[in-house]
Design a protein around this motif. Structure first.
Motif, PDB file in Angstrom:
ATOM      1  N   HIS A 195      54.653 -43.106  25.994  1.00 57.95           N
ATOM      2  CA  HIS A 195      53.794 -43.522  27.112  1.00 57.95           C
ATOM      3  C   HIS A 195      52.449 -42.825  27.036  1.00 57.95           C
ATOM      4  CE1 HIS A 195      57.910 -43.804  29.280  1.00 57.95           C
ATOM      5  NE2 HIS A 195      57.573 -44.995  28.823  1.00 57.95           N
ATOM      6  N   ALA A 250      46.209 -44.441  48.707  1.00 57.24           N
ATOM      7  CA  ALA A 250      47.648 -44.648  48.909  1.00 57.24           C
ATOM      8  C   ALA A 250      47.928 -45.035  50.359  1.00 57.24           C
ATOM      9  CB  ALA A 250      48.396 -43.376  48.550  1.00 57.24           C
ATOM     10  N   ASN A 287      44.956 -47.634  53.744  1.00 54.15           N
ATOM     11  CA  ASN A 287      44.957 -46.259  53.261  1.00 54.15           C
ATOM     12  C   ASN A 287      44.417 -45.407  54.406  1.00 54.15           C
ATOM     13  OD1 ASN A 287      42.077 -46.289  53.095  1.00 54.15           O
ATOM     14  ND2 ASN A 287      42.224 -47.243  51.071  1.00 54.15           N
ATOM     15  N   TYR A 307      51.502 -45.763  31.087  1.00 55.11           N
ATOM     16  CA  TYR A 307      51.578 -47.083  30.465  1.00 55.11           C
ATOM     17  C   TYR A 307      52.412 -46.988  29.203  1.00 55.11           C
ATOM     18  CZ  TYR A 307      48.312 -48.201  33.997  1.00 55.11           C
ATOM     19  OH  TYR A 307      47.778 -48.372  35.245  1.00 55.11           O
ATOM     20  N   SER A 308      53.278 -47.980  29.012  1.00 58.15           N
ATOM     21  CA  SER A 308      54.078 -48.037  27.792  1.00 58.15           C
ATOM     22  C   SER A 308      53.138 -48.455  26.670  1.00 58.15           C
ATOM     23  CB  SER A 308      55.187 -49.083  27.940  1.00 58.15           C
ATOM     24  OG  SER A 308      56.000 -48.735  29.028  1.00 58.15           O
ATOM     25  N   ALA A 325      47.815 -53.784  30.538  1.00 57.72           N
ATOM     26  CA  ALA A 325      47.908 -53.479  31.973  1.00 57.72           C
ATOM     27  C   ALA A 325      47.528 -54.682  32.825  1.00 57.72           C
ATOM     28  CB  ALA A 325      47.003 -52.301  32.324  1.00 57.72           C
ATOM     29  N   GLU A 343      46.142 -54.841  39.275  1.00 53.65           N
ATOM     30  CA  GLU A 343      46.812 -55.043  40.571  1.00 53.65           C
ATOM     31  C   GLU A 343      45.813 -55.464  41.651  1.00 53.65           C
ATOM     32  OE1 GLU A 343      49.986 -54.129  41.873  1.00 53.65           O
ATOM     33  OE2 GLU A 343      50.874 -53.595  39.943  1.00 53.65           O
ATOM     34  N   PHE A 389      43.498 -55.699  48.358  1.00 54.39           N
ATOM     35  CA  PHE A 389      43.980 -54.414  47.885  1.00 54.39           C
ATOM     36  C   PHE A 389      43.760 -54.369  46.380  1.00 54.39           C
ATOM     37  CE2 PHE A 389      47.257 -52.226  45.501  1.00 54.39           C
ATOM     38  CZ  PHE A 389      47.075 -50.946  45.975  1.00 54.39           C
ATOM     39  N   GLY A 396      44.511 -52.012  42.923  1.00 57.35           N
ATOM     40  CA  GLY A 396      45.192 -50.867  42.316  1.00 57.35           C
ATOM     41  C   GLY A 396      44.169 -49.877  41.776  1.00 57.35           C
ATOM     42  N   ALA A 444      44.258 -47.318  39.321  1.00 55.32           N
ATOM     43  CA  ALA A 444      44.040 -47.126  37.883  1.00 55.32           C
ATOM     44  C   ALA A 444      43.673 -48.430  37.200  1.00 55.32           C
ATOM     45  CB  ALA A 444      45.286 -46.537  37.240  1.00 55.32           C
ATOM     46  N   ALA A 468      55.036 -54.834  26.653  1.00 54.69           N
ATOM     47  CA  ALA A 468      54.126 -53.894  25.991  1.00 54.69           C
ATOM     48  C   ALA A 468      54.768 -53.122  24.825  1.00 54.69           C
ATOM     49  CB  ALA A 468      53.523 -52.935  27.021  1.00 54.69           C
TER      50      ALA A 468
HETATM   51  P1  FAD Z   1      48.217 -48.227  42.621  1.00 51.23           P
HETATM   52  O1  FAD Z   1      46.956 -48.060  43.325  1.00 51.23           O
HETATM   53  O2  FAD Z   1      48.941 -47.024  42.189  1.00 51.23           O
HETATM   54  O3  FAD Z   1      49.178 -49.141  43.468  1.00 51.23           O
HETATM   55  C1  FAD Z   1      50.467 -49.471  42.960  1.00 51.23           C
HETATM   56  C2  FAD Z   1      51.289 -50.141  44.008  1.00 51.23           C
HETATM   57  O4  FAD Z   1      51.535 -49.228  45.064  1.00 51.23           O
HETATM   58  C3  FAD Z   1      50.615 -51.339  44.670  1.00 51.23           C
HETATM   59  O5  FAD Z   1      50.827 -52.527  43.962  1.00 51.23           O
HETATM   60  C4  FAD Z   1      51.286 -51.349  46.010  1.00 51.23           C
HETATM   61  O6  FAD Z   1      52.507 -51.985  45.921  1.00 51.23           O
HETATM   62  C5  FAD Z   1      51.510 -49.893  46.299  1.00 51.23           C
HETATM   63  N1  FAD Z   1      50.373 -49.369  47.121  1.00 51.23           N
HETATM   64  C6  FAD Z   1      49.366 -48.598  46.684  1.00 51.23           C
HETATM   65  N2  FAD Z   1      48.502 -48.334  47.692  1.00 51.23           N
HETATM   66  C7  FAD Z   1      48.987 -48.942  48.768  1.00 51.23           C
HETATM   67  C8  FAD Z   1      48.541 -49.052  50.119  1.00 51.23           C
HETATM   68  N3  FAD Z   1      47.402 -48.481  50.528  1.00 51.23           N
HETATM   69  N4  FAD Z   1      49.299 -49.750  50.979  1.00 51.23           N
HETATM   70  C9  FAD Z   1      50.436 -50.322  50.579  1.00 51.23           C
HETATM   71  N5  FAD Z   1      50.888 -50.275  49.301  1.00 51.23           N
HETATM   72  C10 FAD Z   1      50.187 -49.598  48.415  1.00 51.23           C
HETATM   73  N6  FAD Z   1      51.988 -51.049  34.108  1.00 51.23           N
HETATM   74  C11 FAD Z   1      51.450 -51.976  33.281  1.00 51.23           C
HETATM   75  O7  FAD Z   1      50.656 -52.815  33.702  1.00 51.23           O
HETATM   76  N7  FAD Z   1      51.759 -51.975  31.932  1.00 51.23           N
HETATM   77  C12 FAD Z   1      52.620 -51.070  31.384  1.00 51.23           C
HETATM   78  O8  FAD Z   1      52.882 -51.102  30.171  1.00 51.23           O
HETATM   79  C13 FAD Z   1      53.196 -50.080  32.255  1.00 51.23           C
HETATM   80  N8  FAD Z   1      54.054 -49.145  31.774  1.00 51.23           N
HETATM   81  C14 FAD Z   1      54.580 -48.212  32.628  1.00 51.23           C
HETATM   82  C15 FAD Z   1      55.463 -47.264  32.112  1.00 51.23           C
HETATM   83  C16 FAD Z   1      56.001 -46.306  32.937  1.00 51.23           C
HETATM   84  C17 FAD Z   1      56.931 -45.273  32.372  1.00 51.23           C
HETATM   85  C18 FAD Z   1      55.651 -46.301  34.314  1.00 51.23           C
HETATM   86  C19 FAD Z   1      56.216 -45.259  35.237  1.00 51.23           C
HETATM   87  C20 FAD Z   1      54.794 -47.242  34.812  1.00 51.23           C
HETATM   88  C21 FAD Z   1      54.241 -48.213  33.990  1.00 51.23           C
HETATM   89  N9  FAD Z   1      53.357 -49.158  34.487  1.00 51.23           N
HETATM   90  C22 FAD Z   1      52.833 -50.105  33.636  1.00 51.23           C
HETATM   91  C23 FAD Z   1      52.883 -49.144  35.897  1.00 51.23           C
HETATM   92  C24 FAD Z   1      51.595 -48.319  35.987  1.00 51.23           C
HETATM   93  O9  FAD Z   1      51.876 -46.941  35.759  1.00 51.23           O
HETATM   94  C25 FAD Z   1      50.907 -48.403  37.348  1.00 51.23           C
HETATM   95  O10 FAD Z   1      51.838 -48.122  38.348  1.00 51.23           O
HETATM   96  C26 FAD Z   1      50.302 -49.752  37.621  1.00 51.23           C
HETATM   97  O11 FAD Z   1      49.363 -50.073  36.610  1.00 51.23           O
HETATM   98  C27 FAD Z   1      49.579 -49.767  38.979  1.00 51.23           C
HETATM   99  O12 FAD Z   1      48.655 -48.719  39.020  1.00 51.23           O
HETATM  100  P2  FAD Z   1      47.380 -48.784  39.965  1.00 51.23           P
HETATM  101  O13 FAD Z   1      46.809 -47.407  40.043  1.00 51.23           O
HETATM  102  O14 FAD Z   1      46.475 -49.878  39.554  1.00 51.23           O
HETATM  103  O15 FAD Z   1      48.010 -49.174  41.363  1.00 51.23           O
END
Ligand code: FAD
Length: 688
Positions: free
Chosen positions: A310, A370, A413, A447-448, A464, A467, A478, A480, A482, A549
């Motif tokens: 990862h 968050a 948030n 990320y994998s 990726a 989101e 909303f 995401g 990262a 991935a």
């Molecule tokens: P974040 O901002 O962290 O939000 C993620 C989720 O949290 C949202 O969709 C929502 O459901 C919830 N959330 C966040 N904020 C709020 C809020 N204010 N209110 C309500 N709900 C909320 N992802 C991939 O796309 N590809 C991969 O290959 C991949 N591999 C992974 C491997 C592992 C081992 C792990 C643990 C995760 C992997 N992921 C992968 C997921 C990745 O790590 C992230 O979680 C993902 O990309 C979302 O990150 P983000 O920061 O964009 O979203």
């Protein structure tokens, strides 16, 4: 440059840590000094810092220690909250401690009038988090012994676990620690709590557990509850003689080497490598989602990876979110003022380097996007701008149903929540310390890796999905944290084709605009999700969506092995997505691999929205039951990657059905076969 003593200590610690990591702590189990306790002292310890927690508690006059085993920061956050609450409601003298910072051979000397709390996450296949491995293995070892050779009859503890019920070993770490401590004679106060991330009820499980626990603890220790008074853990010191331009001010740099403009390895989970983004492209872009393929250059760093590992991406928050946060707190004008943060307690750690600015803290160090927590609302209620708002805040903090009704689907948030609830008033009475304590540290996202280290050892690919979720109650969707940061970087690299969608005012050039190209802070985490060492062994992979991935990496690797003349076994991949036109990841690449691998590679697709009846990967797996069965007879490895909540479970069930049908065994027996496949690493999961 010359290595100074600190460097040597750090290198020593890292070397030991690395050995510990690769031996999974077994060195401590195997190489035994018959006179030593089974808890080895950590030789990489910093000078002057005790690893004796009882001594530390005595020195700092504490009667409650909250240990955490945390991987992503949630357990650590809960530990801080417990410590805080114990202090404000019951006058306990609490401290929070990282499990790996102490030794435990003197657990039997723990005084009976004090209390130990454990907040322990279970990770992966029932494993402890990295910082808890040593404690976990030592205390559960068969010949565990303590300084006085006595039992733990004086030890009183409480325990809460963080787990995910979609995994087979649900909350196994807290369960096993609890069982072990009890067996060793210790007494648990209250019930052992279990939070379930799989059901999405972690926060509520925690809240529901802690109230009866406090009642039981108050009774056991004779504590008197008082009206909770908020006492800040950190003092904010204005540094009027410094400006954001002063060279000693941290503007988001993770450590001193970065601040001086000379980042230095080794790079790891404490020290990210700011890698250059070699290339990025959109794999698809439909009306509500897009997916990015990004290649990250790790050459020139000490980082290396193996297929199946990862990569962790260290995001920063979008500018518009930082603006909103600072505005809600009335800090907009002070955003670039320089401040230092001082811990008011000897055992509290300032979670980021200072002197710094409010802007840098919100942008680089705090998880400000968050979902807002109910407990945070309770903490902030006394600092409401008006009495009316205070009443509402108090109700929201105390009433679970009401809180969900008001905030349930809005993705508020902290800043959005305060803005909506405050009806335009500023929340400038809140001590800033409350945010440092109450909000999580901004976490790296994993990320994998979707490339093969055999093919491109110095370039790590990620796949990726960005989101985004439209919100009826708000103007902006909303986004995401990262994945939008990644999207913004990709956009910059590709000259802003999508700049209107991703113009979220990230500080793309990093603190002090040091980067001219496109850069992303990362580190690598090694995993056990691995191809068989023998390439002729067949493999079956199930990876819908971005779950594909690591399988892109696996197939890429096998194609290369075939080109290099190796005999490659059957490589069967199940991929699924919404429909063939919209989100068929790597469609043209599979055709290339097919040319090289011929019959050895078979791709089976399931497009859920292309047909009247929804077809998912598990359905295709079932249809291919006979072939799957035959491959398993030939010792095929079985891999699942992607959605932990539903897909991984369905696939597990389907595989058991296939085994029952074709091996002609009972469903119970088939379940056992799947379990033993898991135990033997023939069934591997990489799910999130
Ligand atoms: P974040 O901002 O962290 O939000 C993620 C989720 O949290 C949202 O969709 C929502 O459901 C919830 N959330 C966040 N904020 C709020 C809020 N204010 N209110 C309500 N709900 C909320 N992802 C991939 O796309 N590809 C991969 O290959 C991949 N591999 C992974 C491997 C592992 C081992 C792990 C643990 C995760 C992997 N992921 C992968 C997921 C990745 O790590 C992230 O979680 C993902 O990309 C979302 O990150 P983000 O920061 O964009 O979203």
């Amino acid at each position: 440059a010359e290595l100074d003593t600190l460097d040597l200590i750090v290198l020593g610690a890292i070397l030991l840590g690395t050995i510990a990591y690769f031996t999974k702590g077994t060195l401590w189990g195997v190489v035994k000094d018959p006179y030593a306790s089974s808890f080895a002292a950590n030789a990489g310890q910093k000078p002057g810092r005790t690893r004796n927690f009882i001594e530390k508690m005595d020195e700092t006059n504490k009667n409650c220690i909250v240990f955490y085993g945390s991987q992503t920061g949630t357990a650590e956050d809960y530990a801080s909250r417990l410590a805080k609450e114990g202090k404000s409601r019951f006058g306990l003298n609490t401290m929070v401690a990282d499990l790996e910072d102490y030794d435990y051979e003197n657990l039997d000397e723990f005084p009976s009038d004090k209390i130990v709390m454990f907040v322990l996450a279970t990770y992966g296949e029932g494993e402890p988090t990295d910082n808890a491995v040593e404690f976990y293995e030592a205390i559960r070892s068969d010949d565990v012994s303590f300084t006085n050779g006595s039992s733990l009859e004086n030890l009183k503890y409480v325990a809460f676990g963080l787990g995910n019920n979609t995994y087979e070993h649900y909350n196994s770490v807290v369960r096993r620690i609890d069982e072990t401590l009890t067996k060793l004679g210790a007494t648990r106060i209250g019930a052992a709590g279990e939070g379930d991330d799989g059901a999405g009820t972690m926060e509520e499980d925690f809240l529901a557990w802690k109230d009866p626990m406090w009642a039981a603890l108050a009774e056991s220790m004779g504590l008197e509850e008082r009206e909770a008074i908020y006492e800040p853990t950190f003092a904010i010191v204005d540094r009027d003689n410094l400006t954001a331009q002063s060279e000693e001010v941290y503007l988001g740099e993770p450590n001193k080497n970065y601040l001086q403009g000379t980042p230095k390895g080794p790079y790891n989970a404490q020290n990210p490598h700011t890698a250059e983004v070699a290339e990025s492209r959109e794999l698809f872009n439909s009306k509500d989602r897009s997916c990015i393929h990004m290649e990250i250059d790790i050459s020139g760093s000490n980082l290396s990876y193996q297929t199946g590992d990862h990569i962790a991406v260290w995001p920063s928050n979008a500018g518009y979110q930082v603006d909103l946060f600072l505005k809600a707190l009335g800090l907009t004008d002070k955003r670039n003022n320089v401040i230092s943060i001082k811990a008011l307690e000897p055992t509290a750690k300032v979670p980021f380097p200072t002197p710094t600015t409010y802007d840098a803290i919100a942008r680089y160090h705090m998880e400000i996007c968050a979902p807002v927590s109910r407990q945070m609302i309770s903490t902030l209620a006394p600092f409401s701008p008006t009495e009316k708002i205070k009443t509402e805040m108090t109700r929201l903090g105390n009433d679970k149903e009401y809180f969900h009704e008001k905030t349930g689907h809005s993705f508020y948030n902290i800043a959005q929540f305060l803005t909506v609830l405050g009806e335009g008033a500023t929340w400038d009475k809140i001590p800033f310390s409350a945010f440092i304590e109450g909000l999580n540290k901004l976490q790296p996202r994993y990320y994998s890796i979707s490339s093969s280290s055999l093919v491109q050892p110095k370039k790590v690919a990620i796949t990726a999905v960005v989101e985004t979720q439209a919100l009826p109650s708000q103007d902006a969707p909303f986004r995401g944290v990262a994945t939008h940061y990644i999207a913004a970087l990709a956009d910059k690299q590709n000259k802003g084709a999508k700049s209107d969608a991703y113009d979220l005012t990230y500080q793309i050039a990093g603190p002090r605009s040091r980067h001219t190209g496109t850069h992303l802070p990362v580190h690598i985490r090694h995993s056990n999700f691995k191809l068989p060492s023998d390439p002729s062994r067949p493999i079956i992979m199930v990876g819908p969506g971005t779950g594909v991935a690591p399988f892109r990496a696996f197939v890429q690797e096998r194609a290369k092995q075939a080109q290099d003349g190796a005999e490659v076994g059957k490589t069967l991949l199940f991929f699924g997505s919404r429909n063939a036109k919209e989100d068929y990841l790597y469609e043209s690449e599979w055709a290339e691999y097919k040319k090289i691998l011929g019959d050895k590679f078979e791709l089976v697709t399931a497009f859920s929205r292309d047909t009247a009846k929804k077809v998912y990967v598990q359905h295709r797996l079932k249809e291919k039951g006979e072939e799957v069965h035959e491959l398993l007879q030939k010792k095929a490895l079985f891999y699942v990657c992607g959605d932990a909540a539903r897909m991984a479970r369905e696939v597990n069930t389907t595989l058991a059905q296939i085994i029952a049908e074709y091996r002609k065994v009972t469903p119970t027996k088939a379940d056992e076969v799947v379990k033993s496949m898991r135990a033997a690493n023939q069934y591997q999961e990489d799910v999130w």
